[in-house]
Design a protein around this motif. Structure first.
Motif, PDB file in Angstrom:
ATOM      1  N   PRO A 159       2.477  -6.278  11.258  1.00  0.00           N
ATOM      2  CA  PRO A 159       2.556  -8.001  10.939  1.00  0.00           C
ATOM      3  C   PRO A 159       3.892  -8.595  11.379  1.00  0.00           C
ATOM      4  CG  PRO A 159       1.698  -6.923   8.865  1.00  0.00           C
ATOM      5  CD  PRO A 159       2.318  -5.907   9.756  1.00  0.00           C
ATOM      6  N   VAL A 205      -1.250  -7.550   1.611  1.00  0.00           N
ATOM      7  CA  VAL A 205      -0.054  -7.171   1.677  1.00  0.00           C
ATOM      8  C   VAL A 205       0.563  -7.356   3.182  1.00  0.00           C
ATOM      9  CG1 VAL A 205       1.151  -4.938   1.791  1.00  0.00           C
ATOM     10  CG2 VAL A 205      -0.181  -5.109  -0.075  1.00  0.00           C
ATOM     11  N   THR A 206      -0.473  -6.842   4.094  1.00  0.00           N
ATOM     12  CA  THR A 206      -0.161  -7.159   5.622  1.00  0.00           C
ATOM     13  C   THR A 206       0.205  -8.668   5.676  1.00  0.00           C
ATOM     14  OG1 THR A 206      -2.368  -8.013   6.456  1.00  0.00           O
ATOM     15  CG2 THR A 206      -1.802  -5.608   6.339  1.00  0.00           C
ATOM     16  N   VAL A 228      -5.200  -4.712   0.365  1.00  0.00           N
ATOM     17  CA  VAL A 228      -4.218  -3.986   1.369  1.00  0.00           C
ATOM     18  C   VAL A 228      -3.939  -5.224   2.450  1.00  0.00           C
ATOM     19  CG1 VAL A 228      -4.286  -2.469   3.432  1.00  0.00           C
ATOM     20  CG2 VAL A 228      -4.848  -1.686   0.985  1.00  0.00           C
ATOM     21  N   LEU A 239      -5.832  -0.364   7.641  1.00  0.00           N
ATOM     22  CA  LEU A 239      -6.433  -0.777   6.549  1.00  0.00           C
ATOM     23  C   LEU A 239      -7.633   0.000   6.179  1.00  0.00           C
ATOM     24  CD1 LEU A 239      -7.060  -4.413   5.532  1.00  0.00           C
ATOM     25  CD2 LEU A 239      -8.761  -3.040   5.274  1.00  0.00           C
ATOM     26  N   THR A 279     -11.223   5.562  -1.523  1.00  0.00           N
ATOM     27  CA  THR A 279     -12.110   5.631  -2.453  1.00  0.00           C
ATOM     28  C   THR A 279     -13.497   6.327  -1.795  1.00  0.00           C
ATOM     29  OG1 THR A 279     -12.975   3.800  -0.923  1.00  0.00           O
ATOM     30  CG2 THR A 279     -11.838   3.040  -2.620  1.00  0.00           C
ATOM     31  N   LEU A 330     -10.180  -2.974  -2.893  1.00  0.00           N
ATOM     32  CA  LEU A 330      -8.848  -2.383  -2.109  1.00  0.00           C
ATOM     33  C   LEU A 330      -8.661  -2.772  -0.921  1.00  0.00           C
ATOM     34  CD1 LEU A 330      -6.699  -0.364  -2.642  1.00  0.00           C
ATOM     35  CD2 LEU A 330      -8.165   1.303  -1.634  1.00  0.00           C
ATOM     36  N   GLY A 331      -9.447  -3.089  -0.234  1.00  0.00           N
ATOM     37  CA  GLY A 331      -9.437  -3.508   1.114  1.00  0.00           C
ATOM     38  C   GLY A 331      -8.885  -4.880   1.316  1.00  0.00           C
ATOM     39  N   ALA A 350     -13.987  -0.243  -2.716  1.00  0.00           N
ATOM     40  CA  ALA A 350     -13.455  -0.316  -1.353  1.00  0.00           C
ATOM     41  C   ALA A 350     -13.190  -1.877  -0.962  1.00  0.00           C
ATOM     42  CB  ALA A 350     -14.683   0.535  -0.605  1.00  0.00           C
ATOM     43  N   GLY A 351     -13.983  -2.587  -1.270  1.00  0.00           N
ATOM     44  CA  GLY A 351     -14.005  -4.095  -0.735  1.00  0.00           C
ATOM     45  C   GLY A 351     -12.663  -4.663  -1.153  1.00  0.00           C
ATOM     46  N   ALA A 388     -14.821   3.119   5.315  1.00  0.00           N
ATOM     47  CA  ALA A 388     -15.128   2.077   4.463  1.00  0.00           C
ATOM     48  C   ALA A 388     -15.804   0.791   5.084  1.00  0.00           C
ATOM     49  CB  ALA A 388     -13.981   1.836   3.570  1.00  0.00           C
ATOM     50  N   PHE A 389     -15.208   0.463   6.244  1.00  0.00           N
ATOM     51  CA  PHE A 389     -15.656  -0.857   6.786  1.00  0.00           C
ATOM     52  C   PHE A 389     -16.091  -0.684   8.171  1.00  0.00           C
ATOM     53  CE2 PHE A 389     -14.244  -2.746   3.007  1.00  0.00           C
ATOM     54  CZ  PHE A 389     -12.902  -2.468   2.797  1.00  0.00           C
ATOM     55  N   ILE A 407       0.191  -0.997   8.279  1.00  0.00           N
ATOM     56  CA  ILE A 407      -0.144  -2.134   7.870  1.00  0.00           C
ATOM     57  C   ILE A 407       0.902  -2.969   7.424  1.00  0.00           C
ATOM     58  CG2 ILE A 407      -2.509  -1.405   6.946  1.00  0.00           C
ATOM     59  CD1 ILE A 407      -0.915  -1.507   4.107  1.00  0.00           C
ATOM     60  N   VAL A 409      -8.180   2.410   2.799  1.00  0.00           N
ATOM     61  CA  VAL A 409      -9.379   2.201   1.830  1.00  0.00           C
ATOM     62  C   VAL A 409     -10.192   3.592   1.851  1.00  0.00           C
ATOM     63  CG1 VAL A 409     -11.345   0.672   1.165  1.00  0.00           C
ATOM     64  CG2 VAL A 409      -9.259  -0.487   1.931  1.00  0.00           C
TER      65      VAL A 409
END
Lengths: 553, 246, 341
Positions: free
Chosen positions: A217, B38-39, B35, A179, A187, B31-32, B28-29, A113-114, A213, A183
């Motif tokens: 942290p 959450v971290t 997430v 992450l 998706t 949801l990213g 996607a953006g 995704a990224f 995730i 994602v």
């Protein structure tokens, strides 16, 4: 039903490796496959340094006296072995190499995704690694990879802050990878790729990413607070300044226990692939195996106190953690039984990846069951902080996680590089590694129950026989692991060329050329078959029948 | 036998090549970012845990230290941030309906409010520096060493200890205070940077009803930073208000 | 020092065989399942090896019955292990009330041991067979762990608090004592021996090692020199400060309404940070002794105050000259933070 709605294009010469040349095209790539290779190189580098430290440990422990290194040097060696192996090898290994390469391909996507965040995660990993290497070269760190306070906050004269900073930075690499996977899997699945058609490798990566995730942290803030305390002389964990050293342990283990599931879950995913694909049979109890990964991820967050049974933690807390630790063993047992049942009435080939998969099952069973010894309160009182614990976690980490990693590397090498490794040498080295590994760590169980504490530089003479056996095994193990290192490199130039689907398998990653083109698939696949569907029902032979094979007519 | 036919489709200029369409990219953006948030919760969580533990162990020290913080500035900052979240949400709304002038205006106001927050924080930190309340030897030549008020002295710069509080315990409060508000301020600075990036893009007319995802996603981040402060304010500033001073 | 079974250390305490029993049970289960899986795997791998290059076996989806079976049965087995091990663990961490107390102070890199009868040992602990011994332990610096493999017992020593473990030795002999929590440069050198002796030999050893005052007497001397008598009385009868006679183990009511039981940690904390738990009816006038007493001395004061259970005084001592009144000053203190569980 093997889908015929997907046509494999004629293989072309252009793939992701030769699409662009030049250092810049690699260092600024957005291609998940190239990033996977960047990670592969760095991870292998850190693995070998960690391995050198291991050799130093086993050399020192050949004799009861501490005669090879000064004790402070030895303390730095085992600390650094732990830090490099845990944070810079085991945690990223499968997700950042095999995961990065295969997750998009297995779900039919063009990339993660990224993609830019993916590249960033590698640079963050390298930055963390560089900071840690600086700490090692500047003088080392001697607190143990567990950094317990107040030794780490107040008494250690080593490069704690630098090492902690390296780990802190490296953690973000983990978070970004997790992450990205979550994602992507949510998706970007291809049309028809429903959740229950996903390969179990993807389920395992998904569960791992959840742990990454949520847990990472916490170690980040813990290490930051540790550094803050050392620099500013504030009393966060040091009781002499008003702090609580047990708070450090709780915060540390809250991450570091789930971390071991980050290390082993991906390997279990690989093993599912190996067992199914090299026996040509769908995994028995697919849904149970898929959900067991999630169960392990969730339960894994509830058991951290089992590292603290003798630390003055309340006995009632001890009992709760003990109970939950037994509970988290059950999903792992379910996997082992399902893998074994998969082999019933299957068609097993003895290729190297299958050997590693089988090795995993046997060694993980031993590793997992010795974990039960440590979950059992009264027995843990005797065994904690002895070599029994060292043997237990090496059975899982080396006998488990590393076996899966090596199996996966062999299995997917033709897809990644377009070349095959030499099968004879593959089988031989798998055997040497298996034998060497067991000889190294089996005696350590006995030494532990006999009372040999861990992190000891010198020991009473009655433990020597176990240590000599263990060091002998370590040299065999080390030799065994050099062989694949050599032939992987060799095969890049001289290995047999691999076709698109050299193993004749139905997975999506095999339905494109080897090595794949940059965009993975020429057109987006449309999935109409179940996971691990080797042939249309009723067929007992496959001769070019599923799309992985090129139609010759 | 069918195979997917490549159609000539008009691609939005902001569509990344690995996504099928803008919908998938936006999903996607978003949801990213969720997430990622959450971290961040887990990251701040460790400090909230430490706060909870030490507060329950040293209630009087925490109350004394909390009383010494400037509640007016803290409350103003809270109002500033809540207002900025409103203007941020308005900016997203205006982007979605294509009104670019109000969108840019709201972004500017959000940014100004964020910088105001940071400015007020700087004033607070300066006063802590003056009263020697930076913990340990964080400031090497000004170690922790506040003057304790004697009974009857109502000097606001002196530390008034309640109950069985000791100065050492008050120091524990202050490392938590600086760690949490410092980490929060760092996130605000990053947020201000992100807003500047959005502003630049808005002026270049990159965002609109077909492509508002970056505004929405950065808005999510901004709201999260706001929410963290909404927890921090009562826990740090409002602890001991029901005790009398001195 | 080797027992005849080379895979198990010497058994020298009442716990040893109990822990070994659970261990053997676990080993049996492990061996069973490992063999089961290995044998089945090897059998399948041979029996179902690929015979023709393109053969595809018939797919089998799964079986809910089998899944239930191999989830429930391992869980039940796990519960038997859990139950049994927890039961033994409870015993291990419930020290009996009539145990003989010995004080242990760990420091980098040695174990300092004080018997309540006055003997002091470094890296050695002499105990008699058949007597319940309770170790009250702390550390001067970092976390260590007091580990005697032959007793199957281990407990960490944590700075800022007291931890305890207990045992009853069953077999005379000399057994390893190890530090089992990494503590720095000489961690592997922080070792020694526990010597278990027949009761008569132990008595001989005791009488051959006198010359040191008992911790309680040393504590009484400190009680005078530090000025405690001026508020608490020479025999702990009280005055400006609360009564200490009979305090240990009793319920105490604090000024904030809470009640607690006066244990070692409470007494230690009250010496180092008197304001932390003010007794009801008393003002905050006790000064802190942080920085003025070492861990060894704290242990001696503790032993003395514990000895004040008996109402007749050990020795009658004249009141020392009144110590100068001290006003409360917010000096730096050590806070023994409680762990929250």
């Amino acid at each position: 039903m093997i889908d015929e709605a997907f046509e494999l294009p004629r293989p072309s010469k252009v793939n992701y490796i030769n699409a662009q040349y030049g250092l810049k095209s690699w260092l600024l790539t957005r291609d998940h496959k190239r990033i996977a290779l960047l990670y592969l190189g760095s991870i292998t580098f850190f693995f070998f340094i960690g391995g050198l430290y291991a050799m130093m440990i086993r050399l020192e422990l050949l004799t009861p006296q501490g005669d090879l290194f000064h004790s402070t040097t030895y303390n730095k060696v085992f600390t650094q072995h732990g830090i490099l192996m845990v944070f810079f090898f085991l945690i990223p290994s499968i997700p950042a190499t095999l995961g990065n390469f295969l997750v998009p391909m297995m779900i039919g996507a063009k990339d993660l995704a990224f993609p830019r965040i993916n590249l960033l995660s590698w640079y963050i990993y390298m930055l963390g690694g560089l900071i840690t290497i600086y700490a090692l070269l500047a003088g080392g760190v001697d607190t143990g990879w567990t950094f317990y306070a107040p030794f780490s906050t107040t008494f250690s004269n080593s490069y704690v802050v630098a090492a902690g900073l390296g780990i802190f930075v490296n953690g973000f690499s983990s978070i970004l990878t997790g992450l990205n996977f979550i994602v992507t899997i949510h998706t970007m699945r291809a049309p028809g790729m429903t959740w229950f058609r996903l390969p179990l490798f993807i389920w395992a990566q998904y569960a791992t990413s959840l742990v990454m995730i949520l847990g990472t942290p916490v170690i980040a803030i813990t290490v930051l607070l540790l550094a803050f305390e050392r620099v500013a002389h504030v009393g966060i964990f040091d009781p002499a300044l008003g702090g609580d050293p047990i708070l450090f342990q709780h915060l540390f283990w809250f991450y570091s226990h789930p971390a071991v599931y980050i290390m082993v879950l991906p390997s279990m995913g690989v093993v599912s692939e190996l067992i199914a694909n090299f026996s040509r049979k769908n995994i028995f109890g697919y849904k149970f195996v898929a959900f067991s990964s999630l169960a392990i991820a969730v339960f894994g967050f509830l058991v951290w106190g089992h590292h603290m049974f003798v630390t003055s933690q309340s006995v009632y807390a001890g009992m709760i953690f003990s109970f939950l630790s037994f509970a988290v063993a059950i999903p792992s047992a379910v996997k082992v039984f399902n893998w074994t049942a998969t082999l019933y009435k299957s068609s097993i080939s003895y290729d190297t990846p299958m050997l590693y998969g089988l090795g995993f099952i046997g060694l993980f069973t031993i590793g997992g069951m010795t974990g039960l010894f440590l979950a059992a309160l009264a027995v843990d009182v005797h065994l904690t902080d002895t070599y029994f614990v060292v043997a237990h976690f090496h059975y899982i980490m080396v006998g488990g996680a590393l076996m899966g990693y090596l199996g996966g590397l062999h299995y997917w090498l033709p897809k990644i590089s377009g070349r095959m490794y030499p099968e004879g040498w593959g089988r031989f080295s798998a055997l040497v590694i298996f034998v060497g590994f067991n000889l190294t760590f089996l005696p350590q169980f006995v030494a532990g129950y006999m009372g040999m504490p861990r992190r000891y530089h010198a020991y009473p003479p009655e433990f020597q026989v176990f240590n000599v056996l263990s060091s002998a095994g370590a040299s065999i193990l080390g030799f065994g692991m050099l062989i694949p290192a050599i032939y992987f490199v060799w095969s890049m130039r001289y290995g047999k060329h691999a076709e698109a689907n050299p193993w004749h398998l139905p997975g999506l990653e095999w339905r494109t050329q080897s090595p794949p083109p940059t965009e993975n698939f020429e057109t987006t696949p449309i999935v109409t078959w179940e996971a691990y569907e080797f042939a249309p029902p009723g067929e007992t032979e496959v001769i070019g029948k599923f799309a992985g094979e090129l139609e010759t007519a | 036998m069918s195979h997917a036919v490549t159609k000539e489709v008009h691609h939005h200029p902001a569509l990344q090549h690995h996504f099928e369409d803008m919908d998938q990219q936006r999903e996607a953006g978003t949801l990213g970012m969720w997430v990622f948030l959450v971290t961040e919760i887990m990251f701040f969580g460790g400090m909230f845990l430490a706060y909870t533990l030490y507060r329950s162990t040293y209630p009087f020290a925490f109350a004394s230290a909390s009383n010494h913080l400037d509640i007016t500035l803290g409350a103003v900052n809270t109002g500033v941030l809540i207002l900025s979240s409103f203007t941020m949400a308005m900016s997203v709304y205006f982007t979605q309906i294509g009104k670019s002038r109000p969108q840019i205006l709201c972004l500017v106001i959000t940014l100004v409010l964020g910088l105001t927050f940071l400015g007020i924080k700087a004033v607070e930190y300066k006063s802590k520096y003056d009263d020697s309340l930076f913990p340990g030897r964080l400031i090497p030549n000004r170690p922790f060493g506040p003057t304790v008020a004697q009974h009857g002295d109502s000097d606001p710069h002196k530390l008034h200890l309640l109950g069985n509080a000791t100065v050492k315990q008050v120091e524990l409060f202050y490392w938590i205070y600086f760690a949490m508000t410092g980490m929060h301020a760092l996130h605000m600075i990053i947020g201000a940077g992100l807003l500047t990036f959005l502003l630049y893009g808005s002026i270049k007319e990159r965002y609109g009803p077909e492509y508002y995802s970056p505004v929405e996603v950065i808005g999510l981040y901004w709201h999260f930073v706001d929410i963290v402060w909404i927890f921090l304010f009562p826990l740090l500033y409002l602890l001991g208000r029901h005790f009398e001073h001195g | 020092m080797q027992s005849w079974v080379p895979f198990v250390p010497d058994s020298a305490s009442t716990f040893s065989w109990k822990v070994d029993a659970v261990y053997f049970y676990l080993s049996g289960i492990t061996l069973f399942f490992t063999l089961l899986i290995s044998v089945i795997l090897i059998f399948f791998v041979l029996r179902y090896r690929r015979r023709s290059p393109y053969e595809i076996p018939r797919p089998i989806a799964g079986s809910h019955k089998l899944e239930t079976l191999w989830s429930v049965i391992p869980f039940l087995i796990a519960m038997t292990i859990f139950g049994w091990a927890s039961k033994v663990y409870f015993e291990q961490y419930s020290p009996p009330t009539n145990a003989v107390e010995i004080y242990v102070v760990g420091k980098q890199w040695m174990w300092k041991i004080q018997h309540s009868t006055g003997q002091r040992e470094i890296n050695e602990l002499h105990v008699p067979v058949g007597r319940k011994i309770k170790l009250i332990m702390t550390t001067e610096d970092v976390i260590h762990s007091f580990f005697v493999p032959a007793f199957r017992m281990k407990a960490d020593v944590v700075p800022g608090k007291y931890t305890t473990q207990w045992f009853e030795a069953t077999k005379p002999g000399t057994y390893h004592l190890f530090c089992a929590e990494y503590c720095g440069m000489n961690h592997s050198g922080m070792i020694g021996y526990v010597t278990v002796m027949e009761p008569r030999e132990f008595d001989n050893w005791l009488s051959g090692n006198t010359g040191n005052t008992t911790p309680a007497v040393a504590g009484q001397q400190l009680f005078q020199t530090l000025g405690c008598v001026s508020c608490h009385g020479a025999n702990g009868e009280g005055g400006r400060g609360p009564t200490l006679a009979g305090l240990f183990g009793r319920e105490v009511r604090l000024s904030n309404g809470q009640t607690l039981r006066a244990d070692e940690l409470y007494i230690r904390e009250s010496i180092l940070n008197p304001q932390a738990k003010l007794v009801e009816g008393f003002g905050p006038i006790m000064p802190t002794f942080q920085g003025q007493v070492s861990e060894d001395q704290l242990v001696q004061l503790l032993a003395f105050i514990k000895s004040l259970q008996i109402s007749n005084p050990q020795q009658s001592t004249p009141m020392s000259s009144p110590s100068p009144s001290r006003t409360q000053s917010p000096a730096a203190t050590t806070q023994a933070a409680r762990n929250p569980f």
